[in-house]
Design an enzyme around this catalytic site. Sequence first.
Site, mmCIF file in Angstrom:
data_model
loop_
_atom_site.group_PDB
_atom_site.id
_atom_site.type_symbol
_atom_site.label_atom_id
_atom_site.label_comp_id
_atom_site.label_asym_id
_atom_site.label_seq_id
_atom_site.Cartn_x
_atom_site.Cartn_y
_atom_site.Cartn_z
ATOM 1 C CE1 TYR A 83 -4.049 1.149 -0.224
ATOM 2 C CE2 TYR A 83 -3.704 2.818 1.697
ATOM 3 C CZ TYR A 83 -4.246 2.337 0.458
ATOM 4 O OH TYR A 83 -5.143 3.176 0.254
ATOM 5 C CG HIS A 94 9.939 -3.202 -11.995
ATOM 6 N ND1 HIS A 94 10.480 -3.630 -13.855
ATOM 7 C CD2 HIS A 94 11.081 -3.685 -11.489
ATOM 8 C CE1 HIS A 94 11.707 -3.037 -13.936
ATOM 9 N NE2 HIS A 94 12.307 -3.437 -12.419
#
EC number: 1.1.1.86
Length: 330
Positions: free
Chosen positions: A25, A108
Amino acid sequence: MVKVYYDADANLEFLKGKKIAVLGYGSQGHAQAQSLRDSGLDVVVGLRKDSARWSKAEADGLQVATVPDACAQAEVIQVLLPDEIQGRVYAEEIEPYLSEGKALMFSHGFNIHFGQIVPPKNVDVFLVAPKSPGHLVRRMYAEGKGVPGLVAVHQDYTGKAKDIALAYAKGIGCTKAGVFETSFREETETDLFGEQAVLCGGVSELIKAGFDTLVEAGYAPEMAYFECLHELKLIVDLIYEGGLSRMRYSVSNTAEYGDYMIGPRIVNEETREEMRQVLMEIQDGTFARNWMLENQVKSPQFNAVRKMEQEHPIEEVGARLREMMPWLKK
């Protein structure tokens, strides 16, 4: 030509009825989780029980669970954790709950591309990567717009991996701007190269070299800071808004002449050859191996260099000068 996908190419129905676990988060985690929820999708945020962000995610109106609990509930698992811990967390807290037909995704490609994570063959594996920091992803979504993004499929077990990926991209607003199709290899290697040779490593060393050159020649450190660091934002903003041509149009003729005549002496063929070597070390896995080994021994070199860089004179000068700039956020 690179394939680009827009709203009309993506369908949220591919995610309806599926629970999406967003692990982490931070910058991207908060933006993606909130935007997915506001798109009408079922989201759970996965965090450590002792995470300081647990209460923040709950205050933002999101369901929160431990990483194993979130993964057990979810059909789609988005891993937004730091590269250096993803492999361990995957092995201990994600893989045991990665049953057939689920989807494992990233923003990623580092750990998939360099083999730190090897998913089972009976799951989908894909990437959705917004090309902006999280706060801008969220702001653009809230304004009914979006930021460009990337999508890549590494493993398509269900035959719907790209559809699910595009639905996710739509859920966070990226298809409003356009989503570029790429591969895990291309995303990972270009991202690392950009960081190392240009955006972080290249720029940082260029700034320090300029600052040091002026100070060593007897100029005031304050003047060196203004000319080699502070004014960089003015130039980068012009480049960001309209490319190199906009910057060159906006600066003085003297500055533009200096750009053309002197720039190639700074970034010369030797520099370009070193950049090619840096890229080769990314491509052959040398950088990834070094970074993983560094983390395995608790990062002694990384921490030592970080401390040394924090003690560079430019940091002390900059801290003093920024106190004189009330427009900067403290």
